[in-house]
Design a protein around this motif. Structure first.
Motif, PDB file in Angstrom:
ATOM      1  N   LEU A   1       1.005  -1.052   0.055  1.00 38.57           N
ATOM      2  CA  LEU A   1      -0.193  -0.509  -0.329  1.00 38.57           C
ATOM      3  C   LEU A   1       1.304   1.233  -0.836  1.00 38.57           C
ATOM      4  O   LEU A   1       1.157   2.030   1.319  1.00 38.57           O
ATOM      5  N   ALA A   2       1.136   1.759  -1.345  1.00 39.41           N
ATOM      6  CA  ALA A   2       1.896   2.532  -1.172  1.00 39.41           C
ATOM      7  C   ALA A   2       1.490   4.327  -0.808  1.00 39.41           C
ATOM      8  O   ALA A   2       2.182   5.232  -0.690  1.00 39.41           O
ATOM      9  N   GLY A   3      -0.146   5.079  -1.018  1.00 33.88           N
ATOM     10  CA  GLY A   3      -0.518   5.512  -0.623  1.00 33.88           C
ATOM     11  C   GLY A   3      -1.665   6.089  -1.927  1.00 33.88           C
ATOM     12  O   GLY A   3      -1.809   5.001  -2.313  1.00 33.88           O
ATOM     13  N   GLN A   4      -2.028   7.185  -1.898  1.00 34.59           N
ATOM     14  CA  GLN A   4      -2.984   7.318  -3.129  1.00 34.59           C
ATOM     15  C   GLN A   4      -2.969   9.270  -3.401  1.00 34.59           C
ATOM     16  O   GLN A   4      -2.018   9.737  -3.370  1.00 34.59           O
ATOM     17  N   SER A   5      -3.377   8.099  -4.741  1.00 33.29           N
ATOM     18  CA  SER A   5      -2.923   9.569  -5.965  1.00 33.29           C
ATOM     19  C   SER A   5      -4.035  10.433  -6.085  1.00 33.29           C
ATOM     20  O   SER A   5      -4.671  10.172  -4.936  1.00 33.29           O
ATOM     21  N   VAL A   6      -3.323  11.320  -6.818  1.00 30.31           N
ATOM     22  CA  VAL A   6      -4.506  13.244  -6.573  1.00 30.31           C
ATOM     23  C   VAL A   6      -4.692  13.501  -8.634  1.00 30.31           C
ATOM     24  O   VAL A   6      -3.330  13.218  -9.713  1.00 30.31           O
ATOM     25  N   LEU A   7      -5.447  13.262  -9.023  1.00 27.12           N
ATOM     26  CA  LEU A   7      -5.982  13.874 -10.333  1.00 27.12           C
ATOM     27  C   LEU A   7      -5.700  15.432 -10.214  1.00 27.12           C
ATOM     28  O   LEU A   7      -6.569  16.082  -9.387  1.00 27.12           O
ATOM     29  N   VAL A   8      -5.275  16.437 -10.567  1.00 25.61           N
ATOM     30  CA  VAL A   8      -4.497  17.629 -10.959  1.00 25.61           C
ATOM     31  C   VAL A   8      -4.486  18.085 -12.374  1.00 25.61           C
ATOM     32  O   VAL A   8      -4.438  17.645 -13.898  1.00 25.61           O
ATOM     33  N   ASN A   9      -4.817  19.318 -13.157  1.00 24.37           N
ATOM     34  CA  ASN A   9      -4.557  19.988 -13.836  1.00 24.37           C
ATOM     35  C   ASN A   9      -3.701  20.638 -13.769  1.00 24.37           C
ATOM     36  O   ASN A   9      -2.618  20.833 -12.626  1.00 24.37           O
ATOM     37  N   LEU A  10      -2.800  20.897 -15.197  1.00 19.54           N
ATOM     38  CA  LEU A  10      -1.232  21.320 -14.872  1.00 19.54           C
ATOM     39  C   LEU A  10      -0.639  22.308 -15.413  1.00 19.54           C
ATOM     40  O   LEU A  10       0.246  22.787 -15.692  1.00 19.54           O
ATOM     41  N   ASP A  11      -1.418  22.918 -15.270  1.00 20.23           N
ATOM     42  CA  ASP A  11      -1.277  25.002 -15.095  1.00 20.23           C
ATOM     43  C   ASP A  11      -2.345  25.379 -14.174  1.00 20.23           C
ATOM     44  O   ASP A  11      -3.052  25.385 -13.558  1.00 20.23           O
ATOM     45  N   ALA A  12      -1.245  25.423 -12.695  1.00 23.61           N
ATOM     46  CA  ALA A  12      -2.058  25.956 -11.649  1.00 23.61           C
ATOM     47  C   ALA A  12      -0.565  26.587 -10.208  1.00 23.61           C
ATOM     48  O   ALA A  12       0.488  26.122 -10.419  1.00 23.61           O
TER      49      ALA A  12
ATOM     50  N   GLN B   1     -13.363   8.583 -16.597  1.00 25.70           N
ATOM     51  CA  GLN B   1     -14.562   8.014 -15.674  1.00 25.70           C
ATOM     52  C   GLN B   1     -14.121   6.756 -14.770  1.00 25.70           C
ATOM     53  O   GLN B   1     -14.385   6.724 -13.436  1.00 25.70           O
ATOM     54  N   ILE B   2     -12.261   6.284 -14.953  1.00 22.14           N
ATOM     55  CA  ILE B   2     -11.414   5.366 -13.576  1.00 22.14           C
ATOM     56  C   ILE B   2     -11.575   6.076 -12.568  1.00 22.14           C
ATOM     57  O   ILE B   2     -11.488   5.623 -11.968  1.00 22.14           O
ATOM     58  N   VAL B   3     -10.968   7.424 -13.437  1.00 23.92           N
ATOM     59  CA  VAL B   3     -11.130   8.076 -11.645  1.00 23.92           C
ATOM     60  C   VAL B   3     -11.481   8.613 -11.016  1.00 23.92           C
ATOM     61  O   VAL B   3     -11.765   9.197 -10.003  1.00 23.92           O
ATOM     62  N   GLY B   4     -13.225   8.227 -11.457  1.00 21.78           N
ATOM     63  CA  GLY B   4     -14.385   9.304 -10.881  1.00 21.78           C
ATOM     64  C   GLY B   4     -14.012  10.335 -11.073  1.00 21.78           C
ATOM     65  O   GLY B   4     -14.324  11.194 -10.355  1.00 21.78           O
ATOM     66  N   ALA B   5     -13.857  11.424 -12.492  1.00 24.95           N
ATOM     67  CA  ALA B   5     -13.924  12.500 -12.319  1.00 24.95           C
ATOM     68  C   ALA B   5     -14.913  13.059 -13.591  1.00 24.95           C
ATOM     69  O   ALA B   5     -14.760  12.450 -14.592  1.00 24.95           O
ATOM     70  N   THR B   6     -15.602  13.327 -12.843  1.00 26.17           N
ATOM     71  CA  THR B   6     -16.798  13.638 -13.591  1.00 26.17           C
ATOM     72  C   THR B   6     -16.693  15.074 -14.742  1.00 26.17           C
ATOM     73  O   THR B   6     -15.673  16.428 -14.576  1.00 26.17           O
ATOM     74  N   GLY B   7     -17.532  15.394 -15.731  1.00 24.53           N
ATOM     75  CA  GLY B   7     -17.816  16.959 -16.420  1.00 24.53           C
ATOM     76  C   GLY B   7     -15.798  16.943 -17.168  1.00 24.53           C
ATOM     77  O   GLY B   7     -16.414  17.627 -17.262  1.00 24.53           O
ATOM     78  N   LEU B   8     -15.433  15.568 -17.281  1.00 24.45           N
ATOM     79  CA  LEU B   8     -14.107  15.831 -18.091  1.00 24.45           C
ATOM     80  C   LEU B   8     -13.538  14.247 -19.056  1.00 24.45           C
ATOM     81  O   LEU B   8     -14.293  13.683 -18.826  1.00 24.45           O
ATOM     82  N   GLY B   9     -13.070  15.583 -19.929  1.00 23.61           N
ATOM     83  CA  GLY B   9     -12.788  14.406 -20.728  1.00 23.61           C
ATOM     84  C   GLY B   9     -13.798  13.689 -22.266  1.00 23.61           C
ATOM     85  O   GLY B   9     -13.550  13.457 -22.796  1.00 23.61           O
ATOM     86  N   ALA B  10     -14.980  15.042 -22.314  1.00 20.93           N
ATOM     87  CA  ALA B  10     -14.555  14.978 -24.228  1.00 20.93           C
ATOM     88  C   ALA B  10     -15.381  16.808 -23.494  1.00 20.93           C
ATOM     89  O   ALA B  10     -15.881  17.294 -23.426  1.00 20.93           O
TER      90      ALA B  10
END
Length: 425
Positions: free
Chosen positions: A152-163, A366-375
């Protein structure tokens, strides 16, 4: 040097080193007015490709899609002859956690031990990483910043690349827990060595099972006794056991995936297999669990010496054929910019061009559970890529503009700066 001079020198040196790992591009500001993109070929991902189409972006969202759109207050951008795609989403990267792989002090990908579910990639994420602008230049707007390690290595995070900060960068997604399954033991010419390798593997698997058993029992005890003494490791797993997170198991071989699936079934945990070289062989098991796969070997050689030379290229098509939901990932840091190339490789080996694009946009979200993204749809995030050609074709694609939440992002980066520098040599 006296002690004061040495202190000043070391302070200056530290400042210079810090500056070396921060890029010069300023994060884009929120636009003051709406933006109207005109006459583009729009690749919606979910509703086909729309020629000569306009997009109205407002408040970070796609407000309207159609022909002959107007808005008197909007900034108009003519994209005649250009292509607009959803921003690409790179999964299973170490972006923001690694700067120079050979310099230990710039690597924050892992910690000691194999029971660290409480560790957050977000805590170590560096929004000033020099790598981020180079990845953006290939059309990637979001990335899953993922911890590495054992168990168990930890938890990832979904980020935008300009912040500016991790708070600005974080995109809402499900909780993502990463479990690295131990590698299967090899068979050696020395039988004693083979036996020891098998025993080490069984011990590693046993330890994983003990961790999950302890975590499960902890959840039960906390439910019954609110004053239970907190264990930060198992407390961190509460969203996973409550169905509000996903378990990302990094495994490739069939036996490892079967054992991971059995663990997920035992505790009713939402499962995602990362790597997934043999996942297509286990369609019944994975579909029963409604599991998904992040396939990361699109540009790799075969895992086994007796596999066909193109086996790694064919697997996304095989996953599609057996009905396993999947996305295409690229397990790296700076090299994750090759994500569109990896997706393009699958087009020659079983996927359509639309399916390959979907695997690095909507399916990834969809796999990471991010709604309103990817289309590209009304009310979706205005995270878009403008390209002069096919984004999956590295020979003709030229990324001309990038929007993240409606903000047009600076596409300058260290590579382009060095190119311009040496043109003047």
């Amino acid at each position: 040097m006296n002690i004061i001079q040495r202190t000043l020198f070391l302070t200056l040196l530290g400042t210079c080193c810090s500056m070396a790992f921060a890029y010069d591009m300023v994060p884009a500001a929120k636009p003051q007015a709406a933006t109207l993109l005109k006459n583009a070929t729009v690749h919606t991902v979910l509703n086909g490709t729309l020629p000569h189409t306009d997009l109205l972006l407002e408040n970070g969202k796609i407000k309207a899609i159609g022909s002959h759109l107007t808005d008197a207050s909007a900034t108009v951008v003519d994209l005649t002859g250009k292509h607009v795609y959803p921003g690409l989403i790179a999964l299973d990267t170490t972006l923001g956690l690694t700067e120079i792989s050979m310099v230990r002090s710039t690597n924050d990908t892992s910690d000691v031990g194999d029971d660290n579910p409480q560790l957050l990639a977000a805590a170590a994420y560096n929004p000033d990483s020099e790598l981020l602008p180079t990845v953006r230049a290939n059309g990637i707007t979001h990335a899953q910043s993922t911890p590495r390690g054992d168990g168990l290595a930890g938890q990832s995070v979904l980020v935008n690349l300009d912040a500016w900060t991790i708070e600005d960068a974080t995109h809402a997604a499900t909780a993502q827990y990463h479990l690295y399954w131990p590698e299967l033991p090899r068979v050696y010419a020395d039988s004693e060595r083979t036996k020891k390798a098998a025993e080490a593997y069984q011990q590693a698997v046993k330890r994983i099972k003990q961790h999950f058993n302890a975590a499960y029992r902890y959840q039960l005890s906390v439910t019954g006794k609110p004053d239970q003494k907190e264990d930060i490791r198992w407390h961190a797993l509460a969203p996973l056991f409550k169905g509000n997170g996903k378990l990302f198991v990094h495994a490739d071989q069939q036996q490892a995936i079967e054992e991971a699936a059995a663990l997920a079934r035992q505790y009713q945990l939402p499962l995602v297999i990362v790597g997934g070289y043999d996942a297509w062989r286990l369609a019944d098991v994975l579909n029963e669990l409604q599991a998904a796969v992040i396939y990361t070997h699109c540009l790799d050689l075969p895992e086994r010496t007796d596999d066909p030379i193109a086996q790694a290229f064919k697997i996304p098509g095989l996953l599609k054929k057996v009905g396993i939901p999947f996305a295409i990932g690229f397990s790296d840091d700076w090299d994750s910019r090759n994500l569109p190339l990896a997706a393009a490789q699958t087009v020659a080996w079983g996927l359509t061009q639309e399916e390959a694009l979907k695997a690095i946009t909507y399916d990834a979200a969809q796999i990471v559970g991010a709604t309103g993204l990817g289309a590209i749809m009304e009310s979706y995030d205005a995270s878009l890529v403008v390209s002069d050609g096919d984004i999956l074709d590295p020979m003709t694609s030229k990324i001309e503009a990038l929007y993240i939440d409606g903000r047009q992002v600076d596409l300058n980066n260290r590579h382009r700066q060095l190119y311009q520098k040496y043109l003047k040599r």
